[in-house]
Write a protein that holds these residues in place. Structure first.
Motif, PDB file in Angstrom:
ATOM      1  N   TYR A  55       0.801  -1.225   0.000  1.00 34.56           N
ATOM      2  CA  TYR A  55       0.000   0.000   0.000  1.00 34.56           C
ATOM      3  C   TYR A  55       0.839   1.283   0.000  1.00 34.56           C
ATOM      4  O   TYR A  55       0.302   2.376   0.184  1.00 34.56           O
ATOM      5  N   ALA A  86      -1.226   4.428  -0.133  1.00 32.90           N
ATOM      6  CA  ALA A  86      -2.545   4.284  -0.757  1.00 32.90           C
ATOM      7  C   ALA A  86      -3.618   4.633   0.267  1.00 32.90           C
ATOM      8  O   ALA A  86      -3.475   4.375   1.463  1.00 32.90           O
ATOM      9  N   ALA A  88      -7.455   4.009   1.359  1.00 34.03           N
ATOM     10  CA  ALA A  88      -8.591   3.103   1.182  1.00 34.03           C
ATOM     11  C   ALA A  88      -9.876   3.858   1.487  1.00 34.03           C
ATOM     12  O   ALA A  88      -9.903   4.780   2.295  1.00 34.03           O
TER      13      ALA A  88
END
Length: 90
Positions: A55, A86, A88
């Motif tokens: 991520y 990243a 989410a």
């Protein structure tokens, strides 16, 4: 030395600095030296096998290192490394 752009979520580990300069001949060396200079960064970037976490996106200048030589990608004086975790959501 390379300039590493630190995302807001990781700045508490760099004394709230948005950019830090770190030496290294490859992206992996630069990131390992980042951990030495700012303990805790390594755990946020690397998994337990030493690979970049799924991520976390790492860019050298404007290129994703996954499409280059990953952690073995050479780094030149003045290069810019950007860490992008990243996000989410749904």
């Amino acid at each position: 030395m390379a300039t590493i752009r630190i995302p807001t979520t990781m700045r508490s580990l760099t004394g709230n600095k948005g950019e830090v300069r770190v030496a290294g001949a490859t992206v992996g060396e630069v990131l390992n030296n980042l951990e030495k200079a700012h303990p805790g960064m390594g755990a946020r970037v690397f998994d337990d096998k030493g690979a970049v976490r799924r991520y976390v996106n790492v860019f050298l200048n404007d290129e994703d290192i996954r499409f280059l030589q990953e952690l073995s990608t050479p780094v030149a004086e003045g290069d810019r490394i950007t860490l992008i975790p990243a996000i989410a959501g749904g």
